[in-house]
Write a protein that holds these residues in place. Sequence first.
Motif, PDB file in Angstrom:
ATOM      1  N   PRO A 260       0.799  -1.242   0.000  1.00 15.97           N
ATOM      2  CA  PRO A 260       0.000   0.000   0.000  1.00 15.97           C
ATOM      3  C   PRO A 260       0.822   1.278   0.000  1.00 15.97           C
ATOM      4  O   PRO A 260       0.426   2.259  -0.634  1.00 15.97           O
TER       5      PRO A 260
ATOM      6  N   ARG B 178      -7.827  -5.474  -4.433  1.00 14.10           N
ATOM      7  CA  ARG B 178      -7.340  -4.955  -3.146  1.00 14.10           C
ATOM      8  C   ARG B 178      -7.949  -5.772  -2.007  1.00 14.10           C
ATOM      9  O   ARG B 178      -9.148  -6.027  -1.990  1.00 14.10           O
ATOM     10  N   GLU B 179      -7.109  -6.205  -1.075  1.00 12.84           N
ATOM     11  CA  GLU B 179      -7.577  -6.993   0.063  1.00 12.84           C
ATOM     12  C   GLU B 179      -8.375  -8.220  -0.399  1.00 12.84           C
ATOM     13  O   GLU B 179      -9.450  -8.520   0.125  1.00 12.84           O
TER      14      GLU B 179
ATOM     15  N   GLU C  45     -11.975  -5.382  -2.584  1.00 15.19           N
ATOM     16  CA  GLU C  45     -12.432  -4.485  -3.637  1.00 15.19           C
ATOM     17  C   GLU C  45     -11.761  -4.883  -4.946  1.00 15.19           C
ATOM     18  O   GLU C  45     -10.545  -5.030  -5.014  1.00 15.19           O
TER      19      GLU C  45
ATOM     20  N   TRP D 281      -8.521   7.167  -9.484  1.00 13.81           N
ATOM     21  CA  TRP D 281      -9.394   6.196  -8.821  1.00 13.81           C
ATOM     22  C   TRP D 281      -8.942   5.958  -7.383  1.00 13.81           C
ATOM     23  O   TRP D 281      -9.760   5.919  -6.458  1.00 13.81           O
ATOM     24  N   LEU D 282      -7.644   5.836  -7.173  1.00 13.07           N
ATOM     25  CA  LEU D 282      -7.116   5.664  -5.822  1.00 13.07           C
ATOM     26  C   LEU D 282      -7.448   6.864  -4.940  1.00 13.07           C
ATOM     27  O   LEU D 282      -7.797   6.715  -3.778  1.00 13.07           O
TER      28      LEU D 282
ATOM     29  N   GLN E  58      -9.918   8.832  -4.972  1.00 10.35           N
ATOM     30  CA  GLN E  58     -11.333   9.032  -4.670  1.00 10.35           C
ATOM     31  C   GLN E  58     -11.718   8.559  -3.278  1.00 10.35           C
ATOM     32  O   GLN E  58     -12.717   9.013  -2.718  1.00 10.35           O
ATOM     33  N   ASP E  59     -10.936   7.643  -2.702  1.00  6.23           N
ATOM     34  CA  ASP E  59     -11.275   7.076  -1.393  1.00  6.23           C
ATOM     35  C   ASP E  59      -9.980   6.719  -0.674  1.00  6.23           C
ATOM     36  O   ASP E  59      -9.186   5.919  -1.172  1.00  6.23           O
TER      37      ASP E  59
ATOM     38  N   ASN F 154      -9.460   4.870   1.727  1.00  8.83           N
ATOM     39  CA  ASN F 154      -9.386   3.444   2.065  1.00  8.83           C
ATOM     40  C   ASN F 154      -8.749   2.621   0.949  1.00  8.83           C
ATOM     41  O   ASN F 154      -8.296   1.497   1.189  1.00  8.83           O
ATOM     42  N   ARG F 155      -8.733   3.162  -0.256  1.00  5.93           N
ATOM     43  CA  ARG F 155      -8.176   2.418  -1.382  1.00  5.93           C
ATOM     44  C   ARG F 155      -6.657   2.306  -1.320  1.00  5.93           C
ATOM     45  O   ARG F 155      -6.055   1.589  -2.125  1.00  5.93           O
TER      46      ARG F 155
ATOM     47  N   ARG G 261      -5.241   1.219   1.413  1.00  7.30           N
ATOM     48  CA  ARG G 261      -5.017   0.273   2.501  1.00  7.30           C
ATOM     49  C   ARG G 261      -5.049  -1.157   1.976  1.00  7.30           C
ATOM     50  O   ARG G 261      -5.806  -1.474   1.070  1.00  7.30           O
TER      51      ARG G 261
ATOM     52  N   PHE H 148      -2.214  -5.354  -2.640  1.00  6.37           N
ATOM     53  CA  PHE H 148      -2.755  -5.223  -3.979  1.00  6.37           C
ATOM     54  C   PHE H 148      -2.206  -6.289  -4.925  1.00  6.37           C
ATOM     55  O   PHE H 148      -1.029  -6.650  -4.877  1.00  6.37           O
TER      56      PHE H 148
END
Length: 307
Positions: A192, A214-215, A222, A234-235, A237-238, A240-241, A243, A246
């Motif tokens: 990450p 992811r996870e 996701e 895209w990363l 935008q949130d 949490n993405r 974390r 990958f």
Amino acid sequence: MSASFSSAIQAAKEAAGAQHYPQGALYVVATPIGNLADITLRALHVLGLADGIACEDTRHTQQMLRAYGIDKPGSALLAVHQHNETEAAQAVIARLREGQRIAYVSDAGTPGVSDPGARLVAQVRAQGLTVIPLPGASSVVTAVSAAGLVDAGESHSGFLFRGFLSSKATERQHQIAALATQPHAVVLLEAPHRMEALAQALAVLGERKLTVGRELTKQFEEIATVEAAGFAAWLAQDANRLRGEFALVIHPAVTQEATQDDRVLHLLLEQLPLKSAVKLAADITGEPRNALYERALLLKRGASAED
């Protein structure tokens, strides 16, 4: 996970207990990449049967064993990780020569695939001792199975596993330029804290699709498919993405039209400056100038990497 695995242990005994498990053998055991329920029945049986368990992290493995209800004393666990694998292999070999069954597990997934284990297996085999693989979870295959590569075409079937790219920006750019010319899908892994840098580097692939896992198998799993040029956005935008672990699949992008465009670009770049070559290529092919510019950069970087 708080669920009891007592029924799974019993099922493992019934399903796998009658099989032959030779002594003096190293059992390479794949373990879950997140969801503990992804363990196989044969893996449970062998982990319980083993005289010793070599592992990447003894604390992590002890916690996993206890979750399954497998009780092993601390003395049965041997630390074999990337920093001591070559030396620690000798202790494993000594136990194998005594006739012990030794299992090897990494922290998650299949040992030897971007995890420790390959050097251990090589040394054990070099001594003429038996190595028995127990297949199971793998983030690589899991990501590919969710990528939907059916549109790749027969000539682009299969995939290349590249794993972790260099942490050095210039070297990573050269690696991506080389991967861009691959006719197959490419699987990457990344931690990450380096994802933002990787996303920015992959932007040169333009419209080429990426499937981001992811996870994988965990509670907050996701999976999304985005264009490489939009991956960084895209990363962002949130939060949490960023974390978790990958696995990324770079989809095949080379079509007959793209191959022709590259040929035109290659010929023009041999005679003209980059911007002039791109402008003329756009006039010839009708392709968007921005996309051709990114392709031209990749072609130049690829040529530089080969020099």
